[in-house]
Design a protein around this motif. Sequence first.
Motif, mmCIF file in Angstrom:
data_model
loop_
_atom_site.group_PDB
_atom_site.id
_atom_site.type_symbol
_atom_site.label_atom_id
_atom_site.label_comp_id
_atom_site.label_asym_id
_atom_site.label_seq_id
_atom_site.Cartn_x
_atom_site.Cartn_y
_atom_site.Cartn_z
ATOM 1 N N UNK A 33 -11.054 56.755 11.278
ATOM 2 C CA UNK A 33 -11.744 55.471 11.474
ATOM 3 C C UNK A 33 -12.120 55.245 12.936
ATOM 4 N N UNK A 34 -12.328 56.342 13.657
ATOM 5 C CA UNK A 34 -12.839 56.263 15.015
ATOM 6 C C UNK A 34 -11.847 55.879 16.078
ATOM 7 N N UNK A 35 -10.540 55.863 15.767
ATOM 8 C CA UNK A 35 -9.550 55.437 16.756
ATOM 9 C C UNK A 35 -8.435 56.475 16.859
ATOM 10 N N UNK A 36 -7.760 56.459 18.001
ATOM 11 C CA UNK A 36 -6.627 57.350 18.269
ATOM 12 C C UNK A 36 -5.557 56.541 18.974
ATOM 13 N N UNK A 37 -4.355 56.451 18.399
ATOM 14 C CA UNK A 37 -3.949 56.991 17.102
ATOM 15 C C UNK A 37 -4.721 56.355 15.947
ATOM 16 N N UNK A 38 -4.539 56.934 14.758
ATOM 17 C CA UNK A 38 -5.202 56.425 13.561
ATOM 18 C C UNK A 38 -4.676 55.034 13.212
ATOM 19 N N UNK A 39 -5.372 54.308 12.348
ATOM 20 C CA UNK A 39 -4.935 52.950 11.985
ATOM 21 C C UNK A 39 -3.540 52.930 11.380
ATOM 22 N N UNK A 40 -2.838 51.843 11.636
ATOM 23 C CA UNK A 40 -1.557 51.608 10.981
ATOM 24 C C UNK A 40 -1.804 51.296 9.515
ATOM 25 N N UNK A 41 -1.153 52.040 8.636
ATOM 26 C CA UNK A 41 -1.163 51.729 7.204
ATOM 27 C C UNK A 41 0.145 51.021 6.885
ATOM 28 N N UNK A 42 0.050 49.849 6.266
ATOM 29 C CA UNK A 42 1.247 49.070 5.951
ATOM 30 C C UNK A 42 1.292 48.828 4.453
ATOM 31 N N UNK A 43 2.356 49.312 3.811
ATOM 32 C CA UNK A 43 2.511 49.220 2.363
ATOM 33 C C UNK A 43 3.827 48.528 2.042
#
Length: 630
Positions: A74-84
């Motif tokens: 998604x164009x960012x580093x680090x990648x997005x935080x996934x919260x489940x």
Amino acid sequence: MHETIALNRRAMLRGAALGGLGLGLTNLFPAWAQTGSPGLRTDRPTLTGEDIRLRVGHSAFTVGGRTGHAITVNGVLPAPLIRLREGQNVRIHVENTLDEDTSIHWHGLILPFHMDGVPGISFPGILPRTTFTYEFPIKQFGTYWYHSHSGLQEQAGHYGPLVIDPAGAEPAAYDREHVVVLSDWTFMHPHQVMAKVKNEGGYFNRQKQTLAGLLQGSDPEERMSASERRMWGRMRMDPTDIADVTGTTYTYLINGHGPQENWTGLFRPGERVRLRVINASAMTIFNVRIPGLPMSIVQADGTHVRPVETDEFQISVAETYDAIVTPTEDRAYTLMAESIDRSGFCRATIAPRLGMVAPVPPLRPRPTLGMKDMGMGGMDHGGMNHGSMGHSSGGQLGDSAMGRGAAAPPAGADHAAMGHGSGGMNHDMRDESLVPPNIDVGVGVDMIAPIPVDRTGDRPLGLENEPHRVLTYHDLAPLEPFHDRRQPTRSVDIHLTGNMERFMWSFDGRKLNEGAEPIRFERNERVRVNLINNSMMNHPIHIHGHFFELVTGMPHGHPVKHTVNVMPGGKASFDLTADAPGDWAFHCHLLYHMHAGMMNVVKVRPMDDAPNASGTPPPSARSGGTGGAA
């Protein structure tokens, strides 16, 4: 080559006082990784729910005033935080915009093996300009991460954090949290890095000892006797060879920010602040501390542990630790993460307000190797036991070393016959009759540890003589007992083998796809796996699809983990319940070691839905179990 960032201390603090370079670049980072992030639990992440979309592509990445090429999500580093959340189902659609295959492995998650994300083992990979949908139930909670398992994309930025909230109450209460992703970045193409280490052992090591340093070093532990120098020279080995890739090319990052950019997380005095620390590095092991602020470790690899207070911990590649800190003063603190070889560091600031800084401690003297790291147990050979002097870990042995020949002798072995008598140190142990039968001895094996010992309770490299508290695996008592209390019915020895000079790495002398037979487990069997490190390097070993009990002999219970760092010349054992049918990757998580061949496949059969030995379905990882595939 990108040389080590020369941190001008005054310039660094001046930049931090102005708010940090990262403040001007916040659009390049996901919200959770932006400096000054409040970290409030009420802040909802952007990627949550049952339907998530990720896009893998090329991006420019800037750190330390230089810009390079990255592979990002998604164009960012680090990648997005996934919260489940535990108990939900999730569909994650991954679009590949690269011109090469990609993948995502959900590190530490319990899921069906065909959703595990390892090309060639559990699925074909994600072809260019296609989308693959991962779909699986969430059976656990804790701090995890995700990363590419294709080529060397992980080194180029393809990694991100994943947090799973528990369905019930959180046993470790906190008021605020920050996700802290440690990583290493190089402007050199990863394949060029691999070529460098293949062509010249120790290419990135700029901390080699000199004769003047050995004879006249200000640190008494730096000085060596003539006999010690002869021994190291005879082995064609450098006692400073701790890390394969170092700060000579790496910039060490916290949440994508370099040391000069000073990522800052906020707090209010008196709050309990949870730090979810993830080591997403390709090759770097970090020593982490917050001077003046004790840390209470409450979770390791996503599993709850009885809170244990410490002042410093070592986090190996692919491990996660959750620490709760309670700053009561209206002041800033420095979170310091030194690379294991002390060739560089990353740092962050934890403060009540932006613009505040705390002193940044200087890098401590780099450690060197000792007798334990050679697989000599705790033996003291004429003062050469550097393990007792604050030395330990890492390194290499040449063809004239202990290798291609010496196996672990029985207790009480005649050390004089092995060249360890009072007449000097003769390490040319080549009697191939002593090599364990399951090892293929060839050019890829240059050392066999003569007397490997369990080092899971040892203080880590360079921290042996620190006056403060240092975490070891023996401190990680599980909050709940492991779900399977059966004793193992058999034992499997796996030797970690390599040739450092030629950068060849393997299990039992055999590389994946070059003669390595899969490791086969019967479904639901209880097995003790003994990892024996026949090298002078640390190896963080990770098994997919399972958690295991690390055997420590401690009365308060065995740590439950999915990754264990096996110290040089030592061994570590774990008990595994093979309750997840399918094909699973098993490998060293040092990226270039895995790429060089230190990887195998674990096959758990049969694939039907047979109950486990107790007649009940496999339990959830929530109680420390491994779940099993749906």
